[in-house]
Design an enzyme around this catalytic site. Structure first.
Site, PDB file in Angstrom:
ATOM      1  N   SER A 146       0.818  -1.250   0.080  1.00  0.00           N
ATOM      2  CA  SER A 146      -0.009  -0.049  -0.152  1.00  0.00           C
ATOM      3  C   SER A 146       1.016   1.232  -0.017  1.00  0.00           C
ATOM      4  O   SER A 146       1.928   1.236   0.360  1.00  0.00           O
ATOM      5  CB  SER A 146      -1.084   0.084   1.106  1.00  0.00           C
ATOM      6  N   TYR A 159      -2.327  -0.674  10.171  1.00  0.00           N
ATOM      7  CA  TYR A 159      -2.368  -1.083   8.772  1.00  0.00           C
ATOM      8  C   TYR A 159      -0.794  -0.307   8.300  1.00  0.00           C
ATOM      9  O   TYR A 159      -0.195  -1.037   7.447  1.00  0.00           O
ATOM     10  CB  TYR A 159      -3.432  -0.360   8.243  1.00  0.00           C
TER      11      TYR A 159
END
Length: 256
Positions: A146, A159
């Site tokens: 990501s 995350y």
């Protein structure tokens, strides 16, 4: 071009029932690969498998449950996948989750749930697939990371930490397995419209904030991740390892 072909490659996709995982399973099936779809839920797997079989009647497709946060389950599933397909040429290491909270609100169970799936689970899936690939003489692992693992965002610390760890894990595995003909790379998406992001992107103010720091001024379509994944899995990327290909509309290099 044959250089970019993945025809008849044996591909295992984790988190394959929706969003990015399903789009990549779809893309590899369309390109003629043999695809094993995996996810935690049996019902979602069956629906995804039937959809792909209707789209690609000639494709060789399989499904198998696997909870990536359970290492025993991962080992069992990899043995089953090899028994069915005869090996694994490409792993799309996609399974993940996010719990969006400000840092002061993150609970221990939140942290564990996100890190156990996005980092710990991703490693043990890669380790199991890596063993198979080394034994068979080579393969390619594509970790779905990501932009949040490289660029600091305001929320989602667990995350972000997990994805940052995934990026460096990619580099370390690439170095360790380079002489064994196992390439390990990552893709770093920004915002794509998926079931996990729809509610956020339907908020006009939130969407405007996202677009303001995205030079291309739009969110991605999950189909735009297929090409990068096919490239990294193919012989066109035979000298590419340890890299993260950012697929983000320019967000990670934007200087505001």
């Amino acid at each position: 071009m044959d250089l970019f072909s993945v025809r008849n490659r044996r591909v295992l996709v984790t988190g394959a029932t929706r969003g990015i995982g399903f789009a990549l399973a779809d893309g590899f099936a369309a390109a003629g690969a043999e695809v094993m779809l995996t996810a935690r839920g049996e019902a979602g797997l069956e629906d995804a498998l039937q959809t792909l079989r209707e789209r690609y009647p000639e494709a060789i497709l399989h499904r198998m449950t696997m909870d990536v946060s359970d290492t025993n389950e991962v080992r069992r599933a990899m043995l089953e996948a090899v028994a069915i397909m005869g090996g694994i040429d490409t792993l799309i290491n996609n399974a993940g989750q996010n719990i969006r909270k400000k840092a002061m609100d993150v609970l221990e169970q939140d942290w564990d749930a996100v890190v156990d799936t996005n980092l710990r689970g991703a490693f043990f899936v890669a380790q199991a697939a890596g063993r198979v690939m080394i034994e068979q003489g080579g393969g390619s692992i594509v970790n779905i990371a990501s932009v949040g693992g490289q660029v600091a965002l305001r929320t989602g610390v667990a995350y972000a930490a997990a994805k940052a760890g995934l990026l460096h894990m990619t580099r370390v595995l690439a170095v360790e397995w380079a002489t064994r003909n196992v390439r390990v790379n990552a893709i770093g998406p920004w915002y794509f419209r998926t079931p996990l992001t729809e509610k956020l992107l339907d908020d006009r103010d939130y969407l405007a904030e996202i677009l303001a720091c995205t030079p291309m001024k739009r969110v991605g379509d999950v189909r735009e991740l297929v090409g990068p994944a096919l490239f990294l899995a193919s012989d066109a990327a035979s000298y590419v390892t340890g890299q993260t290909l950012m697929v983000d509309g320019g967000m990670s290099v934007y200087g505001f």
